[in-house]
Write an enzyme that holds these catalytic residues in place. Structure first.
Site, PDB file in Angstrom:
ATOM      1  N   GLY A   8      20.464  24.170  29.858  1.00 20.36           N
ATOM      2  CA  GLY A   8      21.176  23.603  31.196  1.00 20.36           C
ATOM      3  C   GLY A   8      22.511  24.511  31.550  1.00 20.36           C
TER       4      GLY A   8
ATOM      5  N   GLY B  13      15.568  21.742  33.157  1.00 20.34           N
ATOM      6  CA  GLY B  13      15.725  21.978  34.583  1.00 20.34           C
ATOM      7  C   GLY B  13      14.516  22.410  35.533  1.00 20.34           C
TER       8      GLY B  13
ATOM      9  N   GLU C 251      16.058  25.205  20.402  1.00 20.99           N
ATOM     10  CA  GLU C 251      16.855  25.176  21.347  1.00 20.99           C
ATOM     11  C   GLU C 251      18.214  25.313  21.070  1.00 20.99           C
ATOM     12  OE1 GLU C 251      14.792  22.683  24.778  1.00 20.99           O
ATOM     13  OE2 GLU C 251      15.829  21.181  23.379  1.00 20.99           O
TER      14      GLU C 251
ATOM     15  N   GLU D 183      20.626  16.574  22.918  1.00 24.94           N
ATOM     16  CA  GLU D 183      21.480  15.563  23.958  1.00 24.94           C
ATOM     17  C   GLU D 183      21.545  14.334  22.907  1.00 24.94           C
ATOM     18  OE1 GLU D 183      19.510  16.092  27.445  1.00 24.94           O
ATOM     19  OE2 GLU D 183      20.457  18.307  27.372  1.00 24.94           O
TER      20      GLU D 183
ATOM     21  N   ASN E 197      10.504  18.625  29.912  1.00 22.88           N
ATOM     22  CA  ASN E 197      11.431  17.536  29.566  1.00 22.88           C
ATOM     23  C   ASN E 197      12.256  17.051  30.534  1.00 22.88           C
ATOM     24  OD1 ASN E 197      13.251  16.040  28.483  1.00 22.88           O
ATOM     25  ND2 ASN E 197      14.218  17.306  27.188  1.00 22.88           N
ATOM     26  N   TRP E 198      11.888  16.041  31.476  1.00 24.39           N
ATOM     27  CA  TRP E 198      12.533  15.717  32.427  1.00 24.39           C
ATOM     28  C   TRP E 198      13.814  15.055  32.403  1.00 24.39           C
ATOM     29  CZ3 TRP E 198       7.542  13.325  35.565  1.00 24.39           C
ATOM     30  CH2 TRP E 198       6.569  14.456  35.947  1.00 24.39           C
ATOM     31  N   LYS E 199      14.031  14.612  31.117  1.00 25.04           N
ATOM     32  CA  LYS E 199      15.345  14.103  30.891  1.00 25.04           C
ATOM     33  C   LYS E 199      15.504  12.785  31.825  1.00 25.04           C
ATOM     34  CE  LYS E 199      17.122  18.349  29.270  1.00 25.04           C
ATOM     35  NZ  LYS E 199      18.396  19.381  29.044  1.00 25.04           N
TER      36      LYS E 199
ATOM     37  N   SER F 288      17.227  26.868  29.291  1.00 21.35           N
ATOM     38  CA  SER F 288      17.329  27.691  30.580  1.00 21.35           C
ATOM     39  C   SER F 288      16.031  28.690  30.559  1.00 21.35           C
ATOM     40  CB  SER F 288      18.468  28.564  30.587  1.00 21.35           C
ATOM     41  OG  SER F 288      19.658  27.631  30.852  1.00 21.35           O
TER      42      SER F 288
ATOM     43  N   HIS G 105      16.304  15.891  19.931  1.00 22.98           N
ATOM     44  CA  HIS G 105      16.909  16.764  21.099  1.00 22.98           C
ATOM     45  C   HIS G 105      18.466  16.776  21.053  1.00 22.98           C
ATOM     46  CE1 HIS G 105      18.117  18.181  24.923  1.00 22.98           C
ATOM     47  NE2 HIS G 105      16.744  18.785  25.174  1.00 22.98           N
TER      48      HIS G 105
HETATM   49  P1  PGA Z   1      16.981  23.369  30.071  1.00 21.15           P
HETATM   50  O1  PGA Z   1      16.899  22.455  29.110  1.00 21.15           O
HETATM   51  O2  PGA Z   1      15.661  24.037  30.361  1.00 21.15           O
HETATM   52  O3  PGA Z   1      17.507  22.533  31.611  1.00 21.15           O
HETATM   53  O4  PGA Z   1      18.025  24.323  29.649  1.00 21.15           O
HETATM   54  C1  PGA Z   1      16.052  22.626  27.980  1.00 21.15           C
HETATM   55  C2  PGA Z   1      15.812  21.168  27.114  1.00 21.15           C
HETATM   56  O5  PGA Z   1      16.935  20.577  27.027  1.00 21.15           O
HETATM   57  O6  PGA Z   1      14.857  20.862  26.778  1.00 21.15           O
END
Ligand code: PGA
Length: 252
Positions: A174, A236, A168, A98, A9-11, A214, A96
């Site tokens: 993150g 990330g 998640e 976020e 997931n490149w966000k 993470s 997600h």
């Molecule tokens: P992260 O993000 O690997 O940077 O913790 C995971 C995600 O939000 O899908």
């Protein structure tokens, strides 16, 4: 048999030119490494066409990170699932944390999007997971059950093959703080049991459940060894080939 499924997931990272260049090198690396898993990447909307072009023939799935909850009309700033399909996107990440935290997406909104995506025969990665406060308050299972029951409301048994669940824990995203493989596996087992209760043992046993939060080259193997962990949704560490490739090839 559940085929492992590793997703990046490149966000809101990588401009279209960077995304395309990275996708080309990832495609080459994946073709050479022949990983034992399905690989997916989710760039931002504007990068999708270039990335789709760049990974052609590599077997990598290109997904969107979100989509609108309507097909067309006066929804300024939104991207319709039909537009995604038109450029060749068949998979979408929904719910997600976020999107839930920063953009007010409720379980009901997410459910509407899930049903819309399925009506267009798209595949969905539905994200669920608790906040630190919820976990510490003993609400882990209540939260996961609500997110699953509402998020999957009216999804028919035969549509469940198009659903992947990503667990998640919000406090692990993150932050560098990963759930222990044991804690993650316990949450995954609960998700599988809930889906078995909602649908059937068979559907639950075939359900791919990714862990996200993470994930990095140093912890992917211990996570993937767990019985109920079938893949990873990586943020990330999916942004650089040096990090993402060892995650994809965790079994080698
Ligand atoms: P992260 O993000 O690997 O940077 O913790 C995971 C995600 O939000 O899908």
């Amino acid at each position: 048999m559940r085929t492992p499924y590793i997703a990046g997931n490149w966000k809101m990272n990588l401009a279209p030119s960077e995304a395309r260049a990275y996708a080309s090198s990832l495609a080459e690396a994946v073709k050479a490494a022949k990983p034992d898993c399905r690989v997916m990447i989710a760039p931002s909307f504007v990068s999708l066409p270039g990335v789709i072009e760049a990974v052609k023939g590599s077997g990598i799935t290109v997904a969107a990170q979100n989509m609108a909850d309507h097909l067309a009309g006066a929804y300024t700033g939104e991207v319709s699932p039909e537009m995604l399909k038109d450029i060749g996107v068949e998979t979408v990440i929904l719910g997600h944390s976020e999107r839930r935290q920063y953009y007010g997406e409720t379980d009901e909104i997410i459910n509407g999007k899930v049903l819309l995506a399925l009506s267009l025969k798209m595949e969905v990665v539905l994200c669920v997971g608790e906040t630190l406060e919820e976990r510490e308050g003993g609400e882990l299972e209540t939260v996961l059950e609500r997110q699953l029951r509402v998020g999957l409301k009216d999804v028919q048994p035969d549509e469940m093959k198009a659903i992947t669940i990503a667990y998640e824990p919000v406090w692990a995203i993150g932050t560098g703080r990963t759930a222990t493989p044991e804690d993650a596996d316990a949450a995954h087992r609960f998700i599988r049991e809930t889906v078995a209760a909602m649908y059937s043992e068979d559907i639950a046993n075939n359900l791919i459940i990714q862990y996200g939060g993470s994930v990095k080259p140093s912890n992917v193997r211990a996570l993937m060894e767990k019985e109920n962990i079938d893949g990873a949704l990586v943020g990330g560490a999916s942004l650089k080939l040096d990090d993402f490739l060892p995650i994809i090839t965790f079994s080698k």
